[in-house]
Design a protein around this motif. Structure first.
Motif, PDB file in Angstrom:
ATOM      1  N   PHE A 168     -64.015  -3.462 -11.473  1.00 32.05           N
ATOM      2  CA  PHE A 168     -63.067  -4.568 -11.366  1.00 32.05           C
ATOM      3  C   PHE A 168     -61.787  -4.100 -10.673  1.00 32.05           C
ATOM      4  N   SER A 169     -60.967  -5.076 -10.283  1.00 31.30           N
ATOM      5  CA  SER A 169     -59.745  -4.818  -9.532  1.00 31.30           C
ATOM      6  C   SER A 169     -58.767  -3.960 -10.337  1.00 31.30           C
ATOM      7  N   LYS A 170     -58.183  -2.966  -9.693  1.00 29.12           N
ATOM      8  CA  LYS A 170     -57.184  -2.067 -10.296  1.00 29.12           C
ATOM      9  C   LYS A 170     -57.744  -1.336 -11.514  1.00 29.12           C
ATOM     10  N   GLN A 171     -59.048  -1.054 -11.504  1.00 31.57           N
ATOM     11  CA  GLN A 171     -59.712  -0.519 -12.686  1.00 31.57           C
ATOM     12  C   GLN A 171     -59.079   0.780 -13.184  1.00 31.57           C
ATOM     13  N   LYS A 172     -58.854   1.747 -12.284  1.00 31.39           N
ATOM     14  CA  LYS A 172     -58.306   3.031 -12.732  1.00 31.39           C
ATOM     15  C   LYS A 172     -56.909   2.874 -13.321  1.00 31.39           C
ATOM     16  N   LEU A 173     -56.127   1.975 -12.756  1.00 29.77           N
ATOM     17  CA  LEU A 173     -54.784   1.738 -13.277  1.00 29.77           C
ATOM     18  C   LEU A 173     -54.820   1.105 -14.662  1.00 29.77           C
ATOM     19  N   PHE A 174     -55.687   0.115 -14.836  1.00 28.49           N
ATOM     20  CA  PHE A 174     -55.822  -0.496 -16.158  1.00 28.49           C
ATOM     21  C   PHE A 174     -56.329   0.518 -17.177  1.00 28.49           C
ATOM     22  N   GLU A 175     -57.352   1.268 -16.815  1.00 28.69           N
ATOM     23  CA  GLU A 175     -57.927   2.217 -17.772  1.00 28.69           C
ATOM     24  C   GLU A 175     -56.927   3.308 -18.146  1.00 28.69           C
ATOM     25  N   GLU A 176     -56.127   3.747 -17.194  1.00 26.19           N
ATOM     26  CA  GLU A 176     -55.071   4.715 -17.510  1.00 26.19           C
ATOM     27  C   GLU A 176     -54.098   4.137 -18.534  1.00 26.19           C
ATOM     28  N   ALA A 177     -53.700   2.880 -18.305  1.00 26.69           N
ATOM     29  CA  ALA A 177     -52.758   2.238 -19.231  1.00 26.69           C
ATOM     30  C   ALA A 177     -53.387   2.019 -20.602  1.00 26.69           C
ATOM     31  N   TRP A 178     -54.645   1.574 -20.639  1.00 28.63           N
ATOM     32  CA  TRP A 178     -55.302   1.327 -21.923  1.00 28.63           C
ATOM     33  C   TRP A 178     -55.416   2.606 -22.752  1.00 28.63           C
ATOM     34  N   ALA A 179     -55.754   3.716 -22.094  1.00 26.71           N
ATOM     35  CA  ALA A 179     -55.894   4.985 -22.813  1.00 26.71           C
ATOM     36  C   ALA A 179     -54.563   5.411 -23.416  1.00 26.71           C
ATOM     37  N   ALA A 180     -53.458   5.126 -22.712  1.00 26.20           N
ATOM     38  CA  ALA A 180     -52.146   5.526 -23.207  1.00 26.20           C
ATOM     39  C   ALA A 180     -51.585   4.561 -24.247  1.00 26.20           C
ATOM     40  N   LEU A 181     -51.828   3.279 -24.045  1.00 28.94           N
ATOM     41  CA  LEU A 181     -51.172   2.257 -24.867  1.00 28.94           C
ATOM     42  C   LEU A 181     -52.035   1.714 -25.993  1.00 28.94           C
ATOM     43  N   TYR A 182     -53.348   1.609 -25.767  1.00 27.59           N
ATOM     44  CA  TYR A 182     -54.203   0.887 -26.713  1.00 27.59           C
ATOM     45  C   TYR A 182     -55.458   1.686 -27.096  1.00 27.59           C
ATOM     46  N   PRO A 183     -55.338   2.976 -27.379  1.00 27.90           N
ATOM     47  CA  PRO A 183     -56.546   3.737 -27.742  1.00 27.90           C
ATOM     48  C   PRO A 183     -57.152   3.224 -29.045  1.00 27.90           C
ATOM     49  N   GLY A 184     -58.480   2.981 -29.009  1.00 27.79           N
ATOM     50  CA  GLY A 184     -59.169   2.485 -30.196  1.00 27.79           C
ATOM     51  C   GLY A 184     -58.969   1.015 -30.467  1.00 27.79           C
ATOM     52  N   LEU A 185     -58.098   0.365 -29.712  1.00 26.99           N
ATOM     53  CA  LEU A 185     -57.810  -1.057 -29.933  1.00 26.99           C
ATOM     54  C   LEU A 185     -58.532  -1.926 -28.926  1.00 26.99           C
ATOM     55  N   LEU A 186     -58.619  -1.459 -27.670  1.00 28.31           N
ATOM     56  CA  LEU A 186     -59.225  -2.246 -26.592  1.00 28.31           C
ATOM     57  C   LEU A 186     -60.445  -1.502 -26.063  1.00 28.31           C
ATOM     58  N   GLU A 187     -61.591  -2.178 -26.084  1.00 20.92           N
ATOM     59  CA  GLU A 187     -62.844  -1.591 -25.583  1.00 20.92           C
ATOM     60  C   GLU A 187     -63.399  -2.464 -24.468  1.00 20.92           C
ATOM     61  N   TRP A 188     -63.636  -1.850 -23.310  1.00 25.33           N
ATOM     62  CA  TRP A 188     -64.248  -2.549 -22.181  1.00 25.33           C
ATOM     63  C   TRP A 188     -65.741  -2.263 -22.172  1.00 25.33           C
ATOM     64  N   VAL A 189     -66.556  -3.340 -22.086  1.00 21.58           N
ATOM     65  CA  VAL A 189     -68.019  -3.205 -22.062  1.00 21.58           C
ATOM     66  C   VAL A 189     -68.507  -3.741 -20.714  1.00 21.58           C
ATOM     67  N   PRO A 190     -68.950  -2.862 -19.802  1.00 22.62           N
ATOM     68  CA  PRO A 190     -69.396  -3.320 -18.482  1.00 22.62           C
ATOM     69  C   PRO A 190     -70.775  -3.969 -18.540  1.00 22.62           C
ATOM     70  N   LEU A 191     -71.167  -4.559 -17.422  1.00 22.61           N
ATOM     71  CA  LEU A 191     -72.468  -5.220 -17.312  1.00 22.61           C
ATOM     72  C   LEU A 191     -73.606  -4.299 -17.709  1.00 22.61           C
ATOM     73  N   SER A 192     -73.586  -3.068 -17.224  1.00 26.34           N
ATOM     74  CA  SER A 192     -74.691  -2.143 -17.469  1.00 26.34           C
ATOM     75  C   SER A 192     -74.799  -1.703 -18.931  1.00 26.34           C
ATOM     76  N   SER A 193     -73.760  -1.960 -19.712  1.00 31.06           N
ATOM     77  CA  SER A 193     -73.792  -1.605 -21.146  1.00 31.06           C
ATOM     78  C   SER A 193     -73.897  -2.832 -22.039  1.00 31.06           C
ATOM     79  N   GLY A 194     -74.213  -3.987 -21.435  1.00 31.53           N
ATOM     80  CA  GLY A 194     -74.373  -5.201 -22.229  1.00 31.53           C
ATOM     81  C   GLY A 194     -73.172  -6.104 -22.204  1.00 31.53           C
ATOM     82  N   GLY A 195     -72.437  -6.136 -21.085  1.00 35.21           N
ATOM     83  CA  GLY A 195     -71.219  -6.923 -21.021  1.00 35.21           C
ATOM     84  C   GLY A 195     -71.397  -8.382 -20.648  1.00 35.21           C
TER      85      GLY A 195
END
Length: 412
Positions: A212-239
């Motif tokens: 998805f758009s800006k994926q690395k930027l979002f994932e960097e922010a999620w790891a820093a700000l929302y660890p254990g709170l926000l989980e992304w599930v892609p299509l290949s994992s049943g999204g």
């Protein structure tokens, strides 16, 4: 009558005969359908170019989708999203608050049966949402909030009413859809709300895509700000969401099911219904246009801009709609003069907030190529990974500045 008088009379008659065709021919009329960022900006740009223009927009107040994710998260009030059309009227633009029912020949047929003739038509029809594509979906129980308004406030109320410890399930659709980074900004700001007000809760973001758009930027922010709170599930994992039980708030994917306390299901989309009714969509459900003039490939004399069009590399965003409006207005004015429009270069920037004062962006430059809008090589890019907080805060400020600028240009 003397010779001089006869000559003057013949001269006046000749001038009148030469002027007659110009006087008999009415000034060209342009109608614009849709009063969002694209349509309102196009109407104002055409008026500035000296074109007689009428804007047709069903609603007396426009509710902005950009920044509506902040409303959902309790960071902004809906009043800040409201814009009217008095600014256009003060400039002398005719504004008709009715729904456009269809387009017949060179006339826009309105809901009350009246018709507006045009020489050229500009349409910014937006999107149609298709909740029926997801079996069991009831948008009152599981709001999409992908069109700013009552659904925005409904989702906010559901989050506020949820008990601490509840599960929020958000689903992002497959491409194409309005505002590619939008679901990920929404997940970020809802996660911020949960972290601040309901810290035992969790958000699962189900995605019908693997990237998805800006994926690395979002994932960097999620790891820093929302660890254990926000989980992304892609299509290949049943999204991918395949079915829901709206009454029970159960969301089913190809791999299992999730029991949600709040479910925000964003359905598939297509060009707005007036574009479909006017025969302007192709088999994809979107509108093919010439990338220089934005003239429809289905019906000559009709131009389309914004989320409804097939724009190649250029995404569906308010920034893009506004940029396309200005180019389209210039092209329409040129065609009315009997001139060929100049090939354009267009810019788009999409800003996203991941928490208050933390902004990220992606930008691109586009030009016509092979019948579509293509990226200009070497132009554009994304925010830098690992940037310090001051840079993220500056980008959040740029997003606010853009919003104030674009709304002022569109609505006055």
């Amino acid at each position: 009558m003397g010779l001089g008088a006869a000559v003057r009379r013949r001269a006046l008659l000749g001038a009148a005969l030469l002027a007659a065709p110009a006087l008999a021919q009415a000034a060209p009329k342009v109608v614009v359908i849709g009063g969002g960022f694209g349509g309102a900006a196009a109407a104002r740009a055409l008026h500035r170019l000296g074109v007689s223009v009428t804007l047709v927009e069903r609603d007396a107040t426009y509710l902005s989708c950009p920044f509506s994710n902040a409303v959902i998260a309790g960071l902004r009030e809906m009043e800040a999203q409201r814009f009217g059309y008095d600014g256009l009227r003060r400039e002398g633009i005719a504004v008709v608050h009715q729904a456009a029912r269809t387009v017949e020949d060179r006339r826009v047929v309105l809901a009350d049966g009246d018709a507006l003739p045009f020489d050229r038509l500009v349409m910014a029809p937006g999107i149609a949402l298709h909740p029926d594509a997801i079996p069991g979906l009831d948008t009152e129980a599981m709001p999409h909030a992908w069109r700013a308004g009552p659904q925005t406030l409904l989702l906010r109320r559901q989050l506020e009413a949820m008990e601490d410890g509840g599960l929020v399930v958000l689903s992002a659709p497959a491409n194409p859809y309005r505002c590619p980074p939008g679901p990920y900004e929404r997940a970020s700001l809802i996660a911020h709300y949960l972290k601040t007000h309901k810290p035992r809760s969790k958000l699962i973001l189900l995605d019908a895509k693997d990237a998805f758009s800006k994926q690395k930027l979002f994932e960097e922010a999620w790891a820093a700000l929302y660890p254990g709170l926000l989980e992304w599930v892609p299509l290949s994992s049943g999204g991918k969401v395949v079915e829901v039980d709206a009454a029970a708030r159960v969301v089913r994917t190809e791999f299992g099911e999730h029991q949600a306390a709040v479910a925000n299901i964003i359905p598939p989309q297509s060009a707005g219904r007036i574009a479909q009714a006017a025969g302007l969509t192709d088999r994809s459900g979107w509108c093919a246009v010439d990338p220089v003039s934005f003239e429809s490939r289905q019906r000559p004399g009709i131009h389309l801009i914004g989320d409804a069009i097939i724009a190649g590399a250029m995404p569906k965003s308010a920034f893009a709609a506004h940029a396309q409006a200005l180019v389209c207005a210039e092209a329409v004015a040129a065609l009315l003069r009997g001139e060929a429009p100049a090939p354009p270069k267009l810019i788009n920037t999409c800003y996203s907030l991941v928490e208050p004062g933390y902004g990220i962006s992606i930008a691109g430059v586009y030009q016509p190529k092979d019948g579509l809008l293509a990226d200009v090589p070497g132009a554009g890019g994304t925010s830098a990974l690992g940037a310090p907080p001051a840079v993220r805060a500056a980008e959040a400020g740029y997003a606010e500045d853009w919003f104030h600028t674009v709304t002022a240009d569109a609505f006055g």
